[in-house]
Design an enzyme around this catalytic site. Structure first.
Site, PDB file in Angstrom:
ATOM      1  N   ARG A 211      14.604  -0.013   0.367  1.00  0.00           N
ATOM      2  CA  ARG A 211      14.898  -1.283   1.030  1.00  0.00           C
ATOM      3  C   ARG A 211      15.432  -2.289   0.021  1.00  0.00           C
ATOM      4  O   ARG A 211      14.913  -2.410  -1.091  1.00  0.00           O
ATOM      5  CB  ARG A 211      13.635  -1.827   1.696  1.00  0.00           C
ATOM      6  CG  ARG A 211      13.840  -3.164   2.395  1.00  0.00           C
ATOM      7  CD  ARG A 211      12.716  -3.474   3.358  1.00  0.00           C
ATOM      8  NE  ARG A 211      11.426  -3.671   2.719  1.00  0.00           N
ATOM      9  CZ  ARG A 211      10.290  -3.842   3.397  1.00  0.00           C
ATOM     10  NH1 ARG A 211      10.285  -3.800   4.716  1.00  0.00           N
ATOM     11  NH2 ARG A 211       9.157  -4.028   2.752  1.00  0.00           N
TER      12      ARG A 211
ATOM     13  N   ASP B  30       2.021 -11.357   6.989  1.00  0.00           N
ATOM     14  CA  ASP B  30       2.501 -10.522   5.883  1.00  0.00           C
ATOM     15  C   ASP B  30       3.839  -9.879   6.205  1.00  0.00           C
ATOM     16  O   ASP B  30       4.427  -9.205   5.342  1.00  0.00           O
ATOM     17  CB  ASP B  30       1.470  -9.444   5.518  1.00  0.00           C
ATOM     18  CG  ASP B  30       1.086  -8.576   6.700  1.00  0.00           C
ATOM     19  OD1 ASP B  30       0.499  -9.119   7.646  1.00  0.00           O
ATOM     20  OD2 ASP B  30       1.371  -7.365   6.686  1.00  0.00           O
TER      21      ASP B  30
ATOM     22  N   GLY C 229       0.794  -1.219   0.000  1.00  0.00           N
ATOM     23  CA  GLY C 229       0.000   0.000   0.000  1.00  0.00           C
ATOM     24  C   GLY C 229       0.821   1.260   0.000  1.00  0.00           C
ATOM     25  O   GLY C 229       0.328   2.330  -0.379  1.00  0.00           O
TER      26      GLY C 229
END
Length: 487
Positions: free
Chosen positions: A171, A247, A87
């Protein structure tokens, strides 16, 4: 800059959605990890700070990138959400490092995606700096984790409880495939997609599973083993992830998502920092059990691939879950034997370790400092320095006698024992109050302490006099008792 080879983008469209980063208004580079960039084989010729800020804020999409948001589901605090997805993050693409390993390059906080669920897709500065600090601290500690490539201020404000400066975090991960990725397709009954994802994971992360009788069962067992050993490492450094939702469990075996994470100060197995963990589900001592629970959810997704006979498939999965517990116990015992400087294995080792942890809990001893000082006691330092760390000392002298007797079994010199212990008991961890100190200054534009902290954490096993102040536990008024997600 990047030599992209985007294998995930070549999977069917159901696995991801196209995404485009929002153009940051006035990006400014906060920090760039040149050493990691070199390992990744990035070509930085002509890339000054302005260019780096443009690329790693999402303002400029580099050649070869195929930005996408990955689909996944997940159990969040035990409750299943069938559609989560990226998201506020997007995968720019993949690169192959100078060692031949494939890595994802992902932007976090670069704007909304198809999975944003009415969110703004942005990230505030604080969570970006926290993830940078802890990611690189983990790398230096030698614990598998995602890495920090860049942090960029966007020049925008994001709305949370108040207006906060925005930032983007870059990342680097072996991949961003999660237990929740499998759950997304399993929840829809799409066995073909589950199989395609499992095949992709095997090819990318567990190619040795192909040699087994059932590659999918082999993959499950290998994922479970990596998670069990990873969580044992977390406990050995006093780490609490804080949000071990499915998740947030990476199939690769890396630590991922440093949101409300924290390191223990005084030892307490029930310790919780995360503001959203109201019932202590993800407390320090609960992490092994939650890891096993998450693997059980992965196993459920894979049952159709394990065997056509549901009972046989379930039995095979249950075998993996049992092995998870066994692997964890072995890894935990070994990690704490090393922390105590003992070699070999005896029947009394578990009690020796557990009794020390009980004494530390009752005595409110600082976790990292106690083991570091004990390392010096092994080398000849006064035991009184160690005892001074305990508010309550009943039973401590007896424990020290038992420990010294156990050390004698190895027949090693004190200096050698101390060196071995100091190699696994860090002098410096990313203490919660220091992270908050760095963030508080950065919100007002002062990044100097953030840089000093990141630099210091690159050598956590060294007693550097210049960073001695960073090793000191917090005073009562400095204690951080609550940490927050970055959403």
């Amino acid at each position: 800059m990047f030599a992209f080879d985007n294998s995930y983008a070549r999977l069917p469209q159901v696995f991801h959605r196209p995404a485009k980063p929002a153009a940051a208004r006035a990006p400014q580079l906060i920090r760039f990890n040149h050493r990691l960039a070199e390992t990744l084989g990035l070509d930085l010729a002509g890339a000054d700070e302005t260019r780096l800020a443009q690329v790693f804020s999402g303002q400029v999409i580099p050649v070869g990138a195929e930005p996408l948001a990955q689909a996944y589901a997940g159990h969040q605090f035990g409750h299943f959400n069938p559609q989560l997805g990226d998201g506020r993050a997007l995968l720019l693409g993949e690169v192959v490092s100078t060692q031949g390993q494939r890595f994802d390059i992902q932007l976090k906080g670069s704007g909304p995606t198809a999975f944003s669920r009415r969110g703004d897709g942005m990230a505030a500065l604080g969570p970006v700096l926290r993830e940078y600090i802890v990611s690189e601290a983990f790398a230096a500690l030698g614990v598998p984790a995602t890495r920090a490539l860049a942090a960029v201020a966007t020049g925008e404000q994001v709305v949370r409880e108040t207006m906060l400066p925005g930032a983007v975090f870059t990342r680097v991960a072996a991949s961003h495939i999660r237990v929740g990725t499998f759950q997304f397709f399993a929840a829809e009954g799409d066995v073909d997609a589950v199989r395609a994802l499992a095949d992709y994971v095997i090819d990318r992360h567990y190619p040795e599973a192909r040699a087994g009788e059932n590659p999918y069962l082999g993959m499950l067992a290998m994922v479970a083993e990596r998670q069990a050993t990873l969580i044992a490492r977390w406990l050995s450094i006093g780490f609490i992830h804080g949000v071990m939702n499915t998740d947030n469990m990476a199939i690769s075996g890396e630590t991922i998502d440093f949101g409300p994470c924290a390191f223990l100060d005084d030892y307490d197995p029930r310790k919780v920092f995360s503001s959203i963990d109201q019932r202590g589900r993800y407390a320090y001592a609960n992490q092994p059990g939650i890891g096993q629970w998450n693997i059980a959810r992965l196993a459920e997704c894979l049952l159709p691939l394990l065997d056509a006979d549901e009972e046989k498939a379930t039995d095979a999965a249950n075998g993996v879950l049992k092995d998870f517990g066994d692997v964890f116990q072995v890894a935990w015992l070994q990690a704490f034997r090393e922390k105590l400087g003992i070699v070999g294995a005896t029947e009394g080792d578990r009690a020796l370790i557990s009794d020390l942890l009980d004494l530390m809990h009752k005595g409110e001893a600082d976790f990292a400092l106690a083991f570091r000082v004990l390392s010096k006691v092994a080398g000849g330092a006064d035991e009184a320095v160690f005892a001074a760390l305990f508010a309550a000392r009943d039973g401590l002298d007896d424990w020290l006698c038992r420990w010294r007797a156990r050390l004698a079994d190895g027949g090693r010199q004190p200096a050698d024992i101390q060196a071995a212990m100091e190699a696994v008991n860090p002098a410096l961890i990313a203490r919660n109050h220091r992270i908050e100190e760095a963030i508080a200054a950065a919100v007002y534009g002062d990044f100097s302490f953030f840089h000093r902290l990141v630099d210091a954490l690159t050598t956590p096993y060294v007693d550097d006099p210049e960073t001695a102040y960073l090793r000191v536990p917090p005073t009562p008024d400095e204690r951080v008792t609550r940490t927050f997600c970055g959403t």
